[in-house]
Scaffold this motif. Sequence first.
Motif, mmCIF file in Angstrom:
data_model
loop_
_atom_site.group_PDB
_atom_site.id
_atom_site.type_symbol
_atom_site.label_atom_id
_atom_site.label_comp_id
_atom_site.label_asym_id
_atom_site.label_seq_id
_atom_site.Cartn_x
_atom_site.Cartn_y
_atom_site.Cartn_z
ATOM 1 N N LEU A 3 0.815 -1.210 0.000
ATOM 2 C CA LEU A 3 0.000 0.000 0.000
ATOM 3 C C LEU A 3 0.852 1.266 0.000
ATOM 4 N N SER A 4 1.995 1.228 0.670
ATOM 5 C CA SER A 4 2.783 2.448 0.852
ATOM 6 C C SER A 4 3.934 2.617 -0.137
ATOM 7 N N LEU A 5 4.282 1.573 -0.885
ATOM 8 C CA LEU A 5 5.388 1.704 -1.845
ATOM 9 C C LEU A 5 5.185 2.855 -2.830
ATOM 10 N N PRO A 6 4.000 3.019 -3.436
ATOM 11 C CA PRO A 6 3.839 4.127 -4.386
ATOM 12 C C PRO A 6 4.039 5.497 -3.753
ATOM 13 N N LEU A 7 3.828 5.618 -2.443
ATOM 14 C CA LEU A 7 3.975 6.918 -1.790
ATOM 15 C C LEU A 7 5.414 7.416 -1.870
#
Length: 346
Positions: free
Chosen positions: A238-242
């Motif tokens: 969930l947080s990788l693209p951030l």
Amino acid sequence: MLPDPLLLVLAAAALDRVLGDPRAWLHPVQVMGWWIGGLRRAAEHWAGDRPGRLRLAGIGITLAVVGLSATAGWMVERLSLVGTLGRVVLVVALASALAGRSLEQGVQTVLNALPPAAAPPDERGPQLEPARRTLGWIVGRDTAGLGRGEILRALAETASENAVDGLFAPLFWMLVGAGVMGLWPLAPGPLSLAWAFKAASTLDSMLGYRRGRLTWLGTAGARLDDLLVWLPCRLVALSLPLVQGHGLPAGLALLKRALQDGAPDPSPNAGVSQAAYAHAVQVQLGGSNSYGGVRSRKPLLAAGCPRPERAAVDTMLRLSRRLELLWLAVAVLAAIGATFITKALS
């Protein structure tokens, strides 16, 4: 003012990145491995080849090793309350549960052993032998005869899967423990939860195989490890693209793709973590591997994308570093927010 347990976790994360795991130092996982090995021998002597007894022994081993590890961590946490030396010991112990630098060093050692990319991507000549040999130190698959492209795929897969198992899952449980300890100082804190997780992970790596007596003896440890990695694995997706400059919708989309691609994998987490990085970097992972001479076919992840090259592996390592900083920053902001709300209500 940040809570003391969170400050210790921040210090441990920094120490891990600077120092890693010195080979001359006794590592807590080695001690856990000694416990598991001794208990396994005793369990097999008692249970023989009887599945029921082996399952019961596996549950006992899991409870004993995880419980003793958590208790040892709790005792170190108590020592940290008595002075500076105790806090230093706690920071070093916390850093031992994180594998950010050691994973990066292992992957970079193999990359450095690879000859220049001028050779054909599937070249299997002797010039690749140093890379194959060093790769064998960090992966479980057979490395003899691997070509350049297969070596790079193995590196990309271990960089993505072990980022979750070795870095983000223990970091997640540390942060949970820091929050709990900040509210209740005598409760199990960051080291207690981190060492409990490392114990479950070590049980899975030593006993979690579907062969012989381990089919029943290793079930409890493997299931516990799956459970403890489940949420951190999905938070990573969930947080990788951030950290790539995208927003939450991109994170939700990546999580959906990772869950779809990872679903056929026998592990509820390994395929998802590899798929998350594969889609983030836009490379295809998965395919045929050999383990102990037995061929195994893994599902393709991000099918249709190019095969990983050196730059893709470097990008995965860089994303993990950025993501670790993001998780720590979110924890700091959450702690500041909680302190502000508490003061406002008091």
